[in-house]
Design an enzyme around this catalytic site. Structure first.
Site, PDB file in Angstrom:
ATOM      1  N   HIS A 192      20.754  -9.629 -53.794  1.00  0.00           N
ATOM      2  CA  HIS A 192      22.220  -9.591 -53.949  1.00  0.00           C
ATOM      3  C   HIS A 192      22.797 -10.807 -54.662  1.00  0.00           C
ATOM      4  O   HIS A 192      23.990 -10.853 -54.925  1.00  0.00           O
ATOM      5  CB  HIS A 192      22.904  -9.342 -52.603  1.00  0.00           C
ATOM      6  CG  HIS A 192      22.993 -10.512 -51.675  1.00  0.00           C
ATOM      7  ND1 HIS A 192      24.086 -11.341 -51.645  1.00  0.00           N
ATOM      8  CD2 HIS A 192      22.134 -10.992 -50.737  1.00  0.00           C
ATOM      9  CE1 HIS A 192      23.904 -12.270 -50.713  1.00  0.00           C
ATOM     10  NE2 HIS A 192      22.725 -12.082 -50.158  1.00  0.00           N
ATOM     11  N   CYS A 317      34.458 -23.501 -42.854  1.00  0.00           N
ATOM     12  CA  CYS A 317      35.435 -23.599 -41.774  1.00  0.00           C
ATOM     13  C   CYS A 317      34.965 -22.678 -40.663  1.00  0.00           C
ATOM     14  O   CYS A 317      34.880 -21.480 -40.874  1.00  0.00           O
ATOM     15  CB  CYS A 317      36.779 -23.079 -42.272  1.00  0.00           C
ATOM     16  SG  CYS A 317      38.013 -24.339 -42.385  1.00  0.00           S
TER      17      CYS A 317
END
Ligand code: PLP
Length: 371
Positions: A192, A317
């Site tokens: 991918h 994050c």
């Protein structure tokens, strides 16, 4: 309204047309079980064999050296978890699959090797670690996903070979853009990141006997990875590998020129911006951009996203608690600076017009925030 722009190719890539066609063909004609001996199985086996040959060619290997997995994470786990005891030496900037799999092994000690401020492995540290005692494996990524910094693979491979230690190279970000300069004991990559579908990756090795299967229950992949093969994903991976090999040199040059144009635009129009890893060899598609003081990467990502431009940050994050990227920290970048790093990664779908639009959007943001 202008068309959306995707410049996050290091995260994943859109499906190439060739891969799309191969996935559909595998679903329509290759629905048989490749292990069955009747006509339906034979058709599926043909598709599997073709994909194996295509993936082998991209890696400069022979088909018997290709072991299909679900992706690079699984391929890495297969290699690292086959080490039962001893020491694994891995660069500190490896993908978590390497570091976490090594840490999870009971009788294995993981030694993380430092990089310099450019993001390149410190050869002195590698030499010292190799001299300090026997090692079971050395793991080094060919190019880093966040910064694009390329490791001196030939140099590393000769030192590791002289110490008679197997070498694992994570070529996930590299192999779609450039030919590998060495044959490592184990090379891993995934479909991918090079225009194939998610769910198929490869481990290239001549040393299958060293592998301890992690998925038991079938004789597939020479008994090293049980389970009926995910044929549509594998077929798409093979077709993408063939398409990339046919265009790699030309596309890499074209994309490199686009990246350089964007880099120049930003450096000239945004005083205080810096390029991470600029003094090291870098993947030609990757721009790790430290924004000027006062502009956070998060704000820039949102600003670009509002204009349908997809890029990402150099730092992750997690559930609202921002953690500075350990890759950037390893390069002596301060936590505050880490949050100003934007990762722009280009690919075959990008054009000069798009580069100009992204450059303009960044310069506008710079002017807004500095006025
Ligand atoms: N290694 C590197 C350098 C990567 O960038 C990635 C993908 O993010 C992986 C390994 C994992 O690949 P996969 O998504 O196929 O498990």
């Amino acid at each position: 309204m202008s068309a959306p722009i995707y410049m996050d190719y290091n995260a994943t890539t859109p499906l190439l047309e060739e891969a799309h066609a191969a996935v559909l063909e595998a679903m329509a004609d290759g629905w048989g079980n490749p292990s069955s001996h009747h006509w339906a199985g034979k058709k599926a086996k043909e598709i599997l064999d073709r994909a194996r040959t295509q993936v082998a060619s991209l890696a400069g290997a022979s088909p018997e050296e290709v072991l299909f997995t679900s992706g690079a994470t699984e391929a890495i786990n297969l290699v690292v978890r086959s080490v039962q005891r001893g020491r694994i030496l891995a660069s500190v900037i490896e993908h978590p699959a390497v570091l976490e799999a090594a840490e999870a092994q009971h009788d294995v000690a993981l030694e993380k090797l430092p990089v310099d401020a450019r993001g390149c492995l410190l050869m002195g540290a590698l030499d010292q670690a190799l001299d300090a005692g026997e090692s079971a494996l050395v793991a080094v990524m060919a190019a880093n996903n966040e910064t694009g910094v390329i490791q001196p693979l030939s140099d590393i491979a000769s030192r590791v070979a002289a110490a008679h230690v197997p070498l694992l190279v994570d070529a996930t970000q590299y192999i779609g853009k450039m030919a590998l300069p060495i044959h490592a004991t184990f090379t891993v990559f995934t479909g991918h990141k090079l225009g194939g579908p998610k769910g198929a990756g490869a481990l290239i090795t001549r040393e299958r006997r060293r592998l301890q299967p992690q998925i038991l229950g079938g004789g597939q992949e020479w008994g090293r990875r049980g389970g009926t093969e995910a044929l549509p994903a594998i077929a798409g991976f093979g077709a993408a590998a063939a398409a990339v090999l046919a265009t790699r040199e030309r596309e890499t040059a074209r994309i490199g020129a686009l990246r350089d144009t964007l880099q120049t635009m930003v450096l000239e129009g945004m005083p205080g911006a810096r390029i991470v890893g600029v003094n090291a060899p870098r993947l030609p598609n990757t721009l790790s951009l430290m924004l000027p003081h006062g502009i956070e990467a998060e704000a820039a990502i949102n600003h670009l996203n509002r204009q349908d431009i997809a890029v990402s940050a150099g730092s992750a994050c997690h559930s609202g608690s921002p953690t500075p990227s350990r890759v950037l920290r390893a390069m002596n970048i301060t936590p505050a600076e880490c949050f100003r790093v934007l990762r722009i990664s280009l690919g075959p779908g990008n054009t000069l017009k798009e580069v100009e639009r992204v450059g303009d959007a960044l310069l506008r943001l710079g002017r807004q925030l500095s006025s």
